[in-house]
Write a protein that holds these residues in place. Structure first.
Motif, PDB file in Angstrom:
ATOM      1  N   ARG A 100       0.832  -1.091  -0.051  1.00  0.00           N
ATOM      2  CA  ARG A 100       0.108  -0.007   0.289  1.00  0.00           C
ATOM      3  C   ARG A 100       0.732   1.183   0.015  1.00  0.00           C
ATOM      4  O   ARG A 100       0.423   2.102  -0.716  1.00  0.00           O
ATOM      5  CB  ARG A 100      -0.931   0.114   1.093  1.00  0.00           C
ATOM      6  N   THR A 101       1.818   1.239   0.938  1.00  0.00           N
ATOM      7  CA  THR A 101       2.701   2.377   0.780  1.00  0.00           C
ATOM      8  C   THR A 101       3.462   2.627  -0.487  1.00  0.00           C
ATOM      9  O   THR A 101       3.624   3.830  -0.858  1.00  0.00           O
ATOM     10  CB  THR A 101       3.837   2.308   1.995  1.00  0.00           C
ATOM     11  N   ALA A 102       3.854   1.526  -1.161  1.00  0.00           N
ATOM     12  CA  ALA A 102       4.718   1.803  -2.389  1.00  0.00           C
ATOM     13  C   ALA A 102       3.613   2.422  -3.499  1.00  0.00           C
ATOM     14  O   ALA A 102       4.061   3.225  -4.149  1.00  0.00           O
ATOM     15  CB  ALA A 102       5.247   0.617  -2.832  1.00  0.00           C
ATOM     16  N   LEU A 103       2.473   1.686  -3.415  1.00  0.00           N
ATOM     17  CA  LEU A 103       1.420   2.244  -4.424  1.00  0.00           C
ATOM     18  C   LEU A 103       1.303   3.741  -4.006  1.00  0.00           C
ATOM     19  O   LEU A 103       1.042   4.459  -5.154  1.00  0.00           O
ATOM     20  CB  LEU A 103       0.158   1.295  -4.419  1.00  0.00           C
ATOM     21  N   GLU A 104       0.976   4.227  -2.849  1.00  0.00           N
ATOM     22  CA  GLU A 104       0.685   5.494  -2.602  1.00  0.00           C
ATOM     23  C   GLU A 104       1.869   6.423  -2.998  1.00  0.00           C
ATOM     24  O   GLU A 104       1.402   7.603  -3.374  1.00  0.00           O
ATOM     25  CB  GLU A 104       0.358   5.539  -0.986  1.00  0.00           C
ATOM     26  N   LYS A 105       3.078   6.138  -2.975  1.00  0.00           N
ATOM     27  CA  LYS A 105       4.037   6.922  -3.137  1.00  0.00           C
ATOM     28  C   LYS A 105       4.383   6.793  -4.481  1.00  0.00           C
ATOM     29  O   LYS A 105       5.308   7.476  -5.219  1.00  0.00           O
ATOM     30  CB  LYS A 105       5.177   6.298  -2.515  1.00  0.00           C
ATOM     31  N   GLY A 106       3.709   6.186  -5.310  1.00  0.00           N
ATOM     32  CA  GLY A 106       3.966   6.152  -6.846  1.00  0.00           C
ATOM     33  C   GLY A 106       5.053   5.177  -7.372  1.00  0.00           C
ATOM     34  O   GLY A 106       5.633   5.337  -8.595  1.00  0.00           O
ATOM     35  N   TYR A 107       5.711   4.507  -6.566  1.00  0.00           N
ATOM     36  CA  TYR A 107       6.851   3.446  -6.884  1.00  0.00           C
ATOM     37  C   TYR A 107       6.595   2.406  -7.669  1.00  0.00           C
ATOM     38  O   TYR A 107       5.292   1.743  -7.508  1.00  0.00           O
ATOM     39  CB  TYR A 107       7.398   2.876  -5.586  1.00  0.00           C
ATOM     40  N   PRO A 108       7.222   1.995  -8.519  1.00  0.00           N
ATOM     41  CA  PRO A 108       6.767   0.789  -9.299  1.00  0.00           C
ATOM     42  C   PRO A 108       6.549  -0.620  -8.175  1.00  0.00           C
ATOM     43  O   PRO A 108       7.557  -0.927  -7.611  1.00  0.00           O
ATOM     44  CB  PRO A 108       8.034   0.447 -10.227  1.00  0.00           C
ATOM     45  N   VAL A 109       5.418  -1.138  -8.606  1.00  0.00           N
ATOM     46  CA  VAL A 109       5.129  -2.347  -7.995  1.00  0.00           C
ATOM     47  C   VAL A 109       4.496  -3.317  -8.832  1.00  0.00           C
ATOM     48  O   VAL A 109       3.570  -3.015  -9.667  1.00  0.00           O
ATOM     49  CB  VAL A 109       3.780  -2.140  -6.658  1.00  0.00           C
ATOM     50  N   ILE A 110       5.078  -4.612  -8.862  1.00  0.00           N
ATOM     51  CA  ILE A 110       4.776  -5.621  -9.892  1.00  0.00           C
ATOM     52  C   ILE A 110       4.788  -6.911  -8.932  1.00  0.00           C
ATOM     53  O   ILE A 110       5.494  -7.095  -8.125  1.00  0.00           O
ATOM     54  CB  ILE A 110       5.821  -5.832 -10.913  1.00  0.00           C
ATOM     55  N   ARG A 111       3.657  -7.895  -9.312  1.00  0.00           N
ATOM     56  CA  ARG A 111       3.234  -9.075  -8.612  1.00  0.00           C
ATOM     57  C   ARG A 111       4.202  -9.994  -9.213  1.00  0.00           C
ATOM     58  O   ARG A 111       4.805  -9.993 -10.419  1.00  0.00           O
ATOM     59  CB  ARG A 111       1.930  -9.426  -9.184  1.00  0.00           C
ATOM     60  N   TYR A 112       4.612 -10.806  -8.412  1.00  0.00           N
ATOM     61  CA  TYR A 112       5.728 -12.122  -8.736  1.00  0.00           C
ATOM     62  C   TYR A 112       5.311 -12.745 -10.116  1.00  0.00           C
ATOM     63  O   TYR A 112       6.312 -12.686 -10.948  1.00  0.00           O
ATOM     64  CB  TYR A 112       5.537 -13.003  -7.451  1.00  0.00           C
TER      65      TYR A 112
END
Length: 433
Positions: free
Chosen positions: A78-90
């Protein structure tokens, strides 16, 4: 060099992928629960940092690889998404990663990890191969042309992948918390097979693999039957199992594997088929088979006080039968004792009678409490329901109760399950020491 932070790095697939990226020269770290998990030891051996979950771990500059066990409300995701950092599922990351290789997916209800481990080891006997195994083991080689990986059907995650080849070890009903019935499972495998680019290698003795509509060439393997690749003249020898292999009408070679049981012969046939299709050197393949040491938690042996202590991941009735077959063939004449931990309430309820039948093949069965999961931590039945269906079976706890196993002098004692059965094994081996 890229920087990766794994959210749930102790997960089997996540641990393996983290090791692969580390070996390929990237900066890798991750976070997880603080409880010890068997997958973490190789991470620590490679110097990969493991942190407790904390929103303070989420900083700029990393790509965040999120484990499938956690939803988007997890604090780090949630924190990474809120900060706009790249998040990718395994599974999404893995889908992109494999495109740089000739990829071989290993899938099936049972035998995935053993077959992936065997395939990875044997191929590396001839060609550099990067690999990802479901026991938490991964290894990356910078110049490798091949990538072998374990591809899981749970929640249809394997539909994220478009591999060059796929091995299908079998199709069976498992994961009753997700799949509705066997037809639902078959449907998922059919979709998966449609996405394979070059060829499918499937166990031809499984009725369900024969029903799939393949769009690429399919090579059915099996023992003594009408198969494209078949094993015959199977013998148990002092250092394992020896058998002849034919491809169509052509005699390919005689192979020896350092394992016992028909399921290991079948896994080896799948590996040999990949080697045949990719024109690998069969002499190198034969030598590599004989140096295979197995994968973690698949009939992993420790020898104490004249006993053979086995750690095994078997958590489905068919897997239990295969493990007991190996024990009987390798240790003929010894008492076979199982200490089984049922895994999830839904699976235990669905296969209660099948579990009882499979475990009855041991000389003595002990059952410990059901291991729940994050999805279901309680249910309508208990381990007592299973004990009541197995002749002379007993309940066992991890306290002073474990000392009862001492009465089985010279026995093969198999601790089996997919939960935390290892704590029972650890308690017993400490007692023996």
């Amino acid at each position: 060099m890229e920087k990766y932070h794994f959210i749930g790095i102790k997960g089997a697939g996540m641990s393996a992928l983290a090791q692969v990226l580390h070996d390929l020269g990237h900066e890798v770290q991750g976070a997880d629960i603080e409880k010890e998990v068997f997958t973490e030891h190789q991470l620590r051996d490679k110097g990969i940092r493991i942190l407790p979950f904390d929103l303070a771990n989420v900083v700029e500059g990393f790509t965040y690889i999120a484990g499938n066990a956690f939803d988007d409300n997890h604090v780090e995701i949630r924190t990474a998404l809120e900060k706009g950092y790249p998040v990718i599922r395994y599974h999404e990351f893995l889908s992109q990663f494999m495109n740089q290789f000739t990829s071989i997916a290993v899938t099936g209800a049972h035998g995935k990890t053993s077959t992936t481990g065997l395939l990875s080891h044997v191929m590396n006997g001839d060609v550099d191969t990067t690999f990802l195994i479901g026991d938490g083991t991964g290894f990356g080689l910078e110049n490798s042309e091949y990538f072998t990986f374990e591809s899981c059907e749970y929640k249809r995650h394997f539909l994220s992948y478009h591999p060059d080849y796929a091995i299908i070890t079998n199709i069976d009903f498992d994961h009753p918390d997700y799949f509705k019935d066997l037809d639902d499972v078959v449907s998922a495998f059919s979709e998966m097979a449609d996405q394979v680019k070059k060829g499918v290698i499937a166990y031809g003795g499984d009725a369900h693999t024969r029903t799939l509509d393949y769009k690429v060439p399919v090579y059915f393997y099996g023992i003594n039957g009408d198969f494209d690749v078949r094993a015959s003249n199977i013998e148990t020898v002092s250092n394992g199992t020896r058998f002849d292999v034919h491809v169509g009408s052509e005699f390919l070679d005689t192979f020896t594997i350092p394992m016992y049981g028909d399921h290991h012969v079948l896994n080896s046939l799948a590996v040999i088929t990949v080697g045949y299709l990719e024109k690998l050197d069969m002499e190198n393949i034969k030598r590599a088979f004989m140096t295979f040491g197995g994968v973690k938690r698949r009939f992993s042996e420790t020898f104490k006080n004249g006993m053979v202590i086995v750690d095994d991941y078997a958590h489905h009735p068919k897997e239990i039968r295969a493990t007991l077959e190996t024990a009987r063939k390798k240790y003929s004449g010894r008492e076979i004792v199982t200490v089984f931990q049922p895994h999830t309430f839904s699976r235990t309820k669905k296969f209660l009678n099948e579990f009882a039948d499979a475990l009855s093949a041991s000389d003595k069965a002990y059952i410990v409490d059901i291991f729940g999961s994050a999805r279901e931590n309680e249910g309508e039945l208990s381990s007592r329901d299973l004990v009541d269906l197995i002749p002379e079976a007993e309940l066992l706890d991890e306290s002073d109760d474990i000392a009862r196993l001492n009465m089985h002098e010279g026995a093969v004692i198999i601790f089996m399950g997919a939960g935390d059965i290892q704590k029972y094994e650890k308690r017993f081996t400490e007692l023996l020491s």
